[in-house]
Design an enzyme around this catalytic site. Sequence first.
Site, short mmCIF file in Angstrom:
data_model
loop_
_atom_site.label_atom_id
_atom_site.label_comp_id
_atom_site.label_asym_id
_atom_site.label_seq_id
_atom_site.Cartn_x
_atom_site.Cartn_y
_atom_site.Cartn_z
N GLN A 38 -4.40 -1.47 9.83
CA GLN A 38 -4.37 -2.78 9.18
C GLN A 38 -4.97 -3.85 10.10
O GLN A 38 -4.63 -3.94 11.28
CB GLN A 38 -2.93 -3.14 8.79
CG GLN A 38 -2.78 -4.43 8.01
CD GLN A 38 -3.42 -4.39 6.62
OE1 GLN A 38 -3.51 -3.33 5.99
NE2 GLN A 38 -3.88 -5.53 6.15
N ASP A 81 -10.76 3.22 4.43
CA ASP A 81 -11.15 1.81 4.31
C ASP A 81 -12.66 1.68 4.12
O ASP A 81 -13.15 0.63 3.71
CB ASP A 81 -10.78 1.05 5.59
CG ASP A 81 -9.48 0.28 5.47
OD1 ASP A 81 -9.20 -0.25 4.37
OD2 ASP A 81 -8.75 0.20 6.48
N LYS A 140 0.84 -1.20 0.00
CA LYS A 140 0.00 0.00 0.00
C LYS A 140 0.88 1.26 0.00
O LYS A 140 0.61 2.21 -0.73
CB LYS A 140 -0.93 -0.01 1.22
CG LYS A 140 -2.03 -1.07 1.11
CD LYS A 140 -2.83 -1.24 2.41
CE LYS A 140 -3.83 -2.38 2.28
NZ LYS A 140 -4.58 -2.66 3.52
#
Length: 288
Positions: A98, A121, A54
């Site tokens: 994460q 997200d 990412k």
Amino acid sequence: MSASIIDGKVISAAVRRKITEDTAAFVAETGITPHLAAVLVGDDPASQVYVRNKERACENCGLKSTLHRLPVDTTQQQLATLVAELNADGTVHGILVQLPLPKHLDSTPILDAILPGKDVDGFHPENVGLMLQGRPRFLPCTPHGVMKMLQHQNIDTAGKHAVVIGRSDIVGKPMAALLVQRGADATVTICHSRTADIAAICSQADILIAAVGIPEFVKGNMIKPGAVVIDVGINRLNDKLVGDVDYAEAVEIASAITPVPGGVGPMTIAMLLQNTLEAARQWSLLGK
Ligand code: GUN
């Protein structure tokens, strides 16, 4: 006949090219560089790889990324404090914690604490609600990436029976929600671990989306001839990366299929970049 391969690397490269152009234009116009703050707690090897990918993708497209690494024994309070700091930091536009977190940590209050405007997200309940109502702020990256792939391949979902295997908050539930929205117009069934005769239901799918987290769960007899098969799984099996679909069997029955790796994974990252650029854009408009 063998299925055509839906190449996530090629499709995501096209999406990333557009994001690179749009980011450069945004920076030129506003002087603001979109900035993603990623938080990684502990040293889970797969999570380390995902977060590194990412970060690399951000840098390649002209976005800034900062990685906050916390030790495995981080407390709930310490993690909450970091999220509060990132919320308050005007130079940070997107925050990503994460998952999964180490077992002693509760992800729900952490994800709830991320400012909805920085929730790239798309996990915050406010953003989930907006998505469900068809007026999204940030779409969750993996389901959005799957929709983009289908569009790119000109696979029409309207009136099709889409079967989603898996009911996670990250993939299964939002995937079903996007497929059923006006515009996508699929008829959607969600299967899960308590579904009776799952093979019979899957084999009725025009579009079968596997997000169950079990290596090679979907066998050839669960696939309708000519179906489109989207494999969201990434599992390690005998030192090899495999999806949730038995690829060797599926490729002989489906009309189109995503490989693992190189299918949905690269699309997830591209959609994260898009959300981060969008977060920066929305932030830049706030005072105007
Ligand atoms: N772990 C697996 N997928 C994801 C994702 O899309 N976002 C975050 N934050 N963690 C994940």
